[in-house]
Design a protein around this motif. Structure first.
Motif, PDB file in Angstrom:
ATOM      1  N   GLU A   1       0.829  -1.209   0.000  1.00  0.00           N
ATOM      2  CA  GLU A   1       0.000   0.000   0.000  1.00  0.00           C
ATOM      3  C   GLU A   1       0.861   1.256   0.000  1.00  0.00           C
ATOM      4  O   GLU A   1       0.591   2.213  -0.735  1.00  0.00           O
ATOM      5  CB  GLU A   1      -0.912   0.020   1.223  1.00  0.00           C
ATOM      6  N   VAL A   2       1.875   1.246   0.832  1.00  0.00           N
ATOM      7  CA  VAL A   2       2.777   2.398   0.904  1.00  0.00           C
ATOM      8  C   VAL A   2       3.459   2.617  -0.443  1.00  0.00           C
ATOM      9  O   VAL A   2       3.574   3.755  -0.924  1.00  0.00           O
ATOM     10  CB  VAL A   2       3.811   2.216   2.028  1.00  0.00           C
ATOM     11  N   GLU A   3       3.885   1.533  -1.075  1.00  0.00           N
ATOM     12  CA  GLU A   3       4.523   1.636  -2.391  1.00  0.00           C
ATOM     13  C   GLU A   3       3.569   2.272  -3.408  1.00  0.00           C
ATOM     14  O   GLU A   3       3.967   3.167  -4.177  1.00  0.00           O
ATOM     15  CB  GLU A   3       4.946   0.243  -2.869  1.00  0.00           C
ATOM     16  N   HIS A   4       2.330   1.817  -3.422  1.00  0.00           N
ATOM     17  CA  HIS A   4       1.342   2.381  -4.344  1.00  0.00           C
ATOM     18  C   HIS A   4       1.102   3.865  -4.066  1.00  0.00           C
ATOM     19  O   HIS A   4       0.984   4.665  -4.998  1.00  0.00           O
ATOM     20  CB  HIS A   4       0.021   1.615  -4.244  1.00  0.00           C
ATOM     21  N   LEU A   5       1.040   4.232  -2.792  1.00  0.00           N
ATOM     22  CA  LEU A   5       0.796   5.638  -2.444  1.00  0.00           C
ATOM     23  C   LEU A   5       1.987   6.508  -2.858  1.00  0.00           C
ATOM     24  O   LEU A   5       1.806   7.604  -3.409  1.00  0.00           O
ATOM     25  CB  LEU A   5       0.530   5.787  -0.953  1.00  0.00           C
ATOM     26  N   VAL A   6       3.180   6.031  -2.608  1.00  0.00           N
ATOM     27  CA  VAL A   6       4.383   6.784  -2.965  1.00  0.00           C
ATOM     28  C   VAL A   6       4.468   6.971  -4.482  1.00  0.00           C
ATOM     29  O   VAL A   6       4.818   8.051  -4.982  1.00  0.00           O
ATOM     30  CB  VAL A   6       5.641   6.087  -2.418  1.00  0.00           C
TER      31      VAL A   6
END
Length: 262
Positions: free
Chosen positions: A176-181
């Motif tokens: 999720e963090v990767e997608h948000l970044v």
């Protein structure tokens, strides 16, 4: 032009009409972006809000679920709304100020409980929502824009109460963090809150399950204010109105503020 903006997952604008009025009266931000309104647009209690000076609104509504609204004391025009992932959900609306700044208000799907799209359709929808946002920003680079809302992801280690314990909990998983970044990078967005408050734990959500929420302080920073790089330096005065989480019949989110000199 100087204006203050607040973003708040209100968790039913009709149920918490009094809390919205309290925010308007005591804090008086120029623009209030609400998520999870859980109301058709025509049933949002605009008369009360107009009486307090918030005479402008753009919104996308839905009975009982989702819903986003932008309430403003400043003139705004409807700048559209997109049905991401074609779910038929009211999760995005945009408004334009007279100075040409566009405000995007998002309510990204929470993603369910299991961080595995193979067994949890909602998690897959969340990732696909972010992918579509990323691709949109790649194709049409935003300028003079502010993006706010309940993004349902706490990206940094100090955006959650315990990084290691939450690595497998939806809202803080690496994917999720990767997608948000990636989404943030595609639009050249700057996290205004963390530009202002670069260090230390910072939360905007505390679970209803924690009765002693303030004492335990097991929070997450799920609510965000971003700005495109061409105007991000104009943002300042960021804060979380933590006290709102303790108001009578509160939302489980607290409002997040920023001021812009544009």
């Amino acid at each position: 032009m100087t204006f203050t903006l607040a973003t708040w997952n209100i968790n039913s604008v009709r149920l918490r009409e009094e809390l919205v009025c309290k925010l308007m009266t005591e804090e008086a931000p120029d623009v209030i972006c609400l998520q999870e309104c859980k109301s058709p647009v025509e049933k949002i209690p605009v008369e009360r809000f107009q009486a307090l000076g918030y005479t402008h609104m753009v919104a996308r509504g839905q009975k009982g679920y989702n819903g986003v609204a932008i309430l403003s004391r400043l003139p705004i025009t409807d700048a559209g709304g997109r049905d991401f992932v074609q779910m038929g959900h009211a999760r995005h609306v945009a408004a334009r100020l007279d100075n040409g700044v566009t405000i995007h208000n998002f309510y990204i799907p929470a993603g369910g409980d299991e961080p595995d799209r193979e067994v949890n359709e909602k998690f897959g929808q969340k990732l696909d929502f972010l992918t579509e946002m990323r691709d949109l920003f790649h194709a049409d680079k935003p300028q003079r824009s502010i993006l706010v809302g309940d993004l349902n992801i706490a990206p940094r280690e100090d955006d959650v109460w315990d990084h290691k314990k939450l690595l497998k909990v939806v809202s803080h998983t690496p994917i999720e963090v990767e997608h948000l970044v990636e989404t943030q990078g595609a639009g050249g967005w700057v996290d205004v809150t963390r530009a202002d408050i670069p260090d230390g734990r910072l939360y905007s959500w505390w679970s209803y399950r924690a009765k002693e929420w303030d004492e335990a302080d097991k929070g997450r920073r799920l609510d965000h204010i971003w700005a495109t790089s061409d105007i991000a330096s104009a943002g300042h005065g960021s804060r979380v109105l933590r006290a709102a989480r303790g108001w009578t019949q509160p939302s489980d989110h607290a409002p997040v503020f920023a001021t812009f000199d544009l």
